[in-house]
Scaffold this active site. Sequence first.
Site, short mmCIF file in Angstrom:
data_model
loop_
_atom_site.label_atom_id
_atom_site.label_comp_id
_atom_site.label_asym_id
_atom_site.label_seq_id
_atom_site.Cartn_x
_atom_site.Cartn_y
_atom_site.Cartn_z
N HIS A 322 0.81 -1.22 0.00
CA HIS A 322 0.00 0.00 0.00
C HIS A 322 0.84 1.27 0.00
CE1 HIS A 322 1.27 -0.79 4.03
NE2 HIS A 322 0.88 0.40 4.40
N ASP A 323 2.15 1.15 0.10
CA ASP A 323 3.04 2.32 0.08
C ASP A 323 3.79 2.45 -1.24
OD1 ASP A 323 2.47 2.83 2.79
OD2 ASP A 323 4.17 1.63 3.48
O1 TEU Z 1 5.59 2.46 6.39
C1 TEU Z 1 6.86 2.85 6.77
C2 TEU Z 1 7.58 3.55 5.80
O2 TEU Z 1 8.78 3.60 5.95
C3 TEU Z 1 6.86 4.20 4.65
O3 TEU Z 1 5.82 4.97 5.06
C4 TEU Z 1 7.83 5.04 4.00
O4 TEU Z 1 8.39 5.92 4.92
C5 TEU Z 1 7.26 5.84 2.93
O5 TEU Z 1 6.51 5.06 2.06
C6 TEU Z 1 8.44 6.46 2.26
O6 TEU Z 1 8.14 7.00 1.10
C7 TEU Z 1 4.72 2.00 7.35
C8 TEU Z 1 3.37 1.78 6.72
O7 TEU Z 1 3.47 0.78 5.75
C9 TEU Z 1 2.87 3.09 6.18
O8 TEU Z 1 1.67 2.96 5.49
C10 TEU Z 1 2.72 4.03 7.35
O9 TEU Z 1 2.38 5.30 6.88
C11 TEU Z 1 4.01 4.14 8.17
O10 TEU Z 1 4.59 2.88 8.44
C12 TEU Z 1 3.73 4.79 9.50
O11 TEU Z 1 3.03 3.92 10.33
#
Ligand code: TEU
Length: 549
Positions: A322-323
């Site tokens: 999802h990221d």
């Molecule tokens: O993601 C951690 C994370 O490192 C990503 O958010 C990353 O920093 C970002 O995509 C960089 O471009 C986790 C979860 O998967 C994310 O959805 C959350 O937003 C984040 O932790 C905070 O809990």
Amino acid sequence: MQDFKKSAVYQIYPKSFLDTNGDGLGELKGVTAKLDYLKKLGVDYLWLTPFFVSPQNDNGYDVADYRNIDPRYGTMADFEELSREAEKRGIGLMLDMVFNHTSTQHEWFQKALAGDPKYKDYYIWKKGRPDGAPPTNWESKFGGSAWEYVPQFDEYYLHLFDKTQADLNWDNPEVRREVQDVVRFWMGKGVRGFRFDVINLISKGSFEDDRQGDGRRFYTDGPKIHQYLKELNQATFGRDPGIITVGEMSSTSMENCFRYAGADSHELSMVFSFHHLKVDFMGNEKWVLVPTDFQKLKDILFSWQQGMAEHNAWNAVFWCNHDQPRVVSRFGDEGEYWEQSAKMLAGVIHCLRGTPYLYQGEEIGMTNAGFTDLSQYRDVESLNHFRILRDKGMSQESAYNILKVHSRDNARTPMQWDGSENAGFTSGTPWISVNPNYKAINAAAQVDDPDSIFSYYKTLVQLRKEYDVISQGDFAPLDPENPSVLAYRRSWEGTELLCVSNFYRKPCTWKCPVDLEGYQVLLANYPDSKPEPEMELRPYESMLLLRRN
Ligand code: TEU
């Protein structure tokens, strides 16, 4: 051998999966409604991203109550029903535990703000500098300072993510006990797995200015991380050998992952690392447009495959979550070779040594969001960085072009179920726009077509269960410097598997370094692919070649 080596995990972002009550947001009941679809795909576990009570500033990664379900996602009864129905189909649920931080709406943080010293020590507070500046120059991963000032204490609290996500103080044993209680609570509900969000950031080292970077070297894979993970393991999931765990490891090192996911480490079953997905970044800088470095992608994938195997440690293998942007848009082709490239990318991941993770929609070749207006973006990270780029003087158009490529919202558009309005996701107004290509790309068009991307994934998931060479074979790169081809070999008790892929649209000739006597096509993305000493590989052509012992 542990079962997870033959398993595949399917990730669900419930908000964008299926809406059954017309409010535009997906919920747990939507997941239950689609279990037969998931069963058909053959996946073993469902990783559900957080559905706990939350103000949703980061779509649930800002948890305000770890034990209760956000009414937007349903009720505990809905969860129990989902769990029962999944179990009936032999599917286990894996929950997403966000323990590096809580929402500032969490009762603990609220009590801290009210001055209760017990709860104040649940978080990380520091005095500012004499000139009033924040304690260190660390940057939040979502942009801006990682410190937020609270006037009544004349102190700052640490937030590595959004300012409404306050970092927990894991050096406080009370915090560690609270977290253990939460894990045991969900174990009591029959959960079969856990994903731990940014778990390698929980042990902070020294609080000093970072003259080389954004501060991450002071808190990533920190001094007590292994101790804290072993303790969590022993007190909770380690007591049930049937539970699988995966740690999300941000900017980690392979040496630490040998321990996080080592067979005898008593920490976690496996790890997500992200280095292979930073090959279209500039160093750690994501908000730029640079071409994919294919050589780097192979070097990283292959060195992790070999390193983890040598140390008897286990990887989670994946392109999507999802990221991340959609992989077919990122490393494949959204146009003419959409189908071939999606299948090629699937084969590359699913034959690696590790547990494969699929992200909702990947199995039907969903593409990047296709937004045409800034107002369609929802993600806090994207919106913050857009503002930062604009503040640096970048034109609206350039900043927007970067968002189109890198935004996390690319993965968060609603699941495309069929060709009806809103892709069958909702009868209401979706919380985030549906990709306009849903009439061409949707699950209904693929589930019963034996040649679809869906069927290709289904076959790959099945092959891992059938062939030990896939689930546990040794790994060796083939022709690793080739500028167009990604190829590797797996070997197990005399059985050999080759995975050979043209990573590009341009056809190429590939001289196979392995004698192909006795090899047969196990799966390919063209109907007439053949093993030949010198192969003419068509656009994105990919084959799995097997030689039995
Ligand atoms: O993601 C951690 C994370 O490192 C990503 O958010 C990353 O920093 C970002 O995509 C960089 O471009 C986790 C979860 O998967 C994310 O959805 C959350 O937003 C984040 O932790 C905070 O809990």
